[in-house]
Write an enzyme that holds these catalytic residues in place. Structure first.
Site, PDB file in Angstrom:
ATOM      1  N   ASP A   1      25.018 -42.700  11.503  1.00 53.02           N
ATOM      2  CA  ASP A   1      25.108 -41.943  10.247  1.00 53.02           C
ATOM      3  C   ASP A   1      23.719 -41.546   9.747  1.00 53.02           C
ATOM      4  O   ASP A   1      22.755 -42.264   9.956  1.00 53.02           O
ATOM      5  CB  ASP A   1      25.742 -42.801   9.143  1.00 53.02           C
TER       6      ASP A   1
ATOM      7  N   PRO B   1      25.354 -42.610 -15.337  1.00 56.64           N
ATOM      8  CA  PRO B   1      24.178 -41.856 -14.883  1.00 56.64           C
ATOM      9  C   PRO B   1      22.864 -42.552 -15.249  1.00 56.64           C
ATOM     10  O   PRO B   1      21.814 -42.197 -14.740  1.00 56.64           O
ATOM     11  CB  PRO B   1      24.300 -40.506 -15.592  1.00 56.64           C
TER      12      PRO B   1
END
Ligand code: ADE
Length: 255
Positions: free
Chosen positions: A168, A88
Site C-alpha cells: 500500500d 478537526p
C-alpha cells in the site's frame, strides 16, 4: 479487533462496513464493529442530543450527557480500549498512527460528533482527539470509517494477498507506483513495455522509480530517510527534470 462507534447516524456506519475489505474481515471474524446510537442514551422522550450554545452564536452543540452515558456503557466490560473523539481539532490520523493502533491491539471506541460542535467537557472522558485531515466534515462518521477501514486493512488475513498491505501507499513511506491491467493498448495508451517483459528485477526497479517520481511530484515532504539506492534513483530523477528545464520543455505561466 473490536471497534465501537458512538453516533447519531448508525446507518452511515452500517452501510459502509457491509462491503469490501471491512465486510470480509467482519465475516471472517477477524474484526468486529458495534454501533451505538447516542439517542439511546438520552433521558428525554424526544431523544434530544443537542442544545443552544452558551454565549450565543449560530448552530447547536451536542450535549455531554448522551456521550457520557454511552462511554460509561462501553467501558462496562472493563476491556482495554482506546477512546478516540473525531474532530478537526485532533492529532492528524496517518498510516503511522494506524500501525501504532494495530500494534497496541486494544479495542477502539470512535466517538462521532455532529452539528457545530460538541460540549467541550466530553474531552475529559476520551483518550485522544483525532482528525482525518485539515478540512471540516459535517460529522465524525466519515472520519470513523476512514480509521476503521485503514486499520482493518492491516489486520493479518484481512486482505486476500498478505503482501497487499505492505505494498500500500505510505507503508514504505512513498506513494504508490502505477498499476495496469488488460487491455495492453487502450486507444493508443500502451502499458509500459517493462511490465510485459517478465523480468522481475527490472519491473521492481521500474516500480521503485515510479513510486519515487510520484512522491517527488505530489508529496516531496515524504522523501525522508531514503536508502542509498533510493537516493541514487532520486538524484537521477532530479537531473532528468533539470535537463528538461534547461531544454525549455516546461513553459513559464504568465501570472
Ligand atoms: N469531524 C469533522 N471534521 C473532521 C475531521 N477533519 N476529522 C475528524 N473528525 C471530523
Amino acid at each position: 479487533m473490536k471497534f465501537e462507534v458512538l453516533t447519531i447516524f448508525p446507518e452511515i456506519i452500517e452501510c459502509y462496513i457491509k462491503h469490501g475489505v471491512v465486510g470480509k474481515a467482519l465475516n471472517k471474524g477477524i474484526a468486529e464493529v458495534k454501533i451505538y446510537n447516542l439517542r439511546d442514551f438520552t433521558s428525554d422522550k424526544h431523544k434530544k442530543v443537542d442544545d443552544y450554545p452558551y454565549g450565543g452564536g449560530a448552530g447547536m452543540v451536542m450535549q455531554i450527557e448522551p456521550f457520557y452515558k454511552a462511554i460509561m456503557h462501553v467501558k462496562e466490560d472493563k476491556k482495554p480500549k482506546k477512546l478516540l473523539l473525531l474532530s478537526p481539532q485532533g492529532r492528524k490520523f496517518m498510516q503511522k498512527l494506524a500501525q501504532e493502533f494495530i500494534e497496541e491491539n486494544k479495542g477502539m471506541v470512535l466517538i462521532c460528533g455532529r452539528y457545530e460542535g460538541i460540549d467541550e467537557r466530553v474531552k475529559a472522558f476520551v483518550d485522544e482527539e483525532v482528525s482525518v485531515g485539515d478540512y471540516v466534515l459535517s460529522g465524525g462518521e466519515l472520519a470513523a470509517l476512514v480509521i476503521i477501514d485503514s486499520i482493518v486493512r492491516l489486520i493479518p488475513g484481512a486482505l486476500g494477498d498478505e503482501l497487499s498491505a505492505v505494498e500500500d501507499s505510505f507503508m514504505k513511506g512513498l506513494l504508490d507506483y502505477p498499476h495496469y491491467t488488460r487491455p495492453e493498448d487502450f486507444k493508443g495508451m500502451k502499458v509500459p513495455e517493462v511490465l510485459l517483459s517478465g523480468d522481475h528485477k527490472k519491473i521492481a526497479l521500474w516500480r521503485k522509480r515510479q513510486a519515487l517520481k510520484n512522491t517527488l511530484k505530489n508529496r516531496p515532504d515524504l522523501l525522508k530517510n531514503l536508502s542509498r539506492d533510493d537516493m541514487k534513483i532520486l538524484k537521477e530523477l532530479c537531473s532528468e527534470i533539470n535537463k528538461k528545464i534547461l531544454e525549455g520543455v516546461y513553459e513559464p505561466v504568465n501570472n
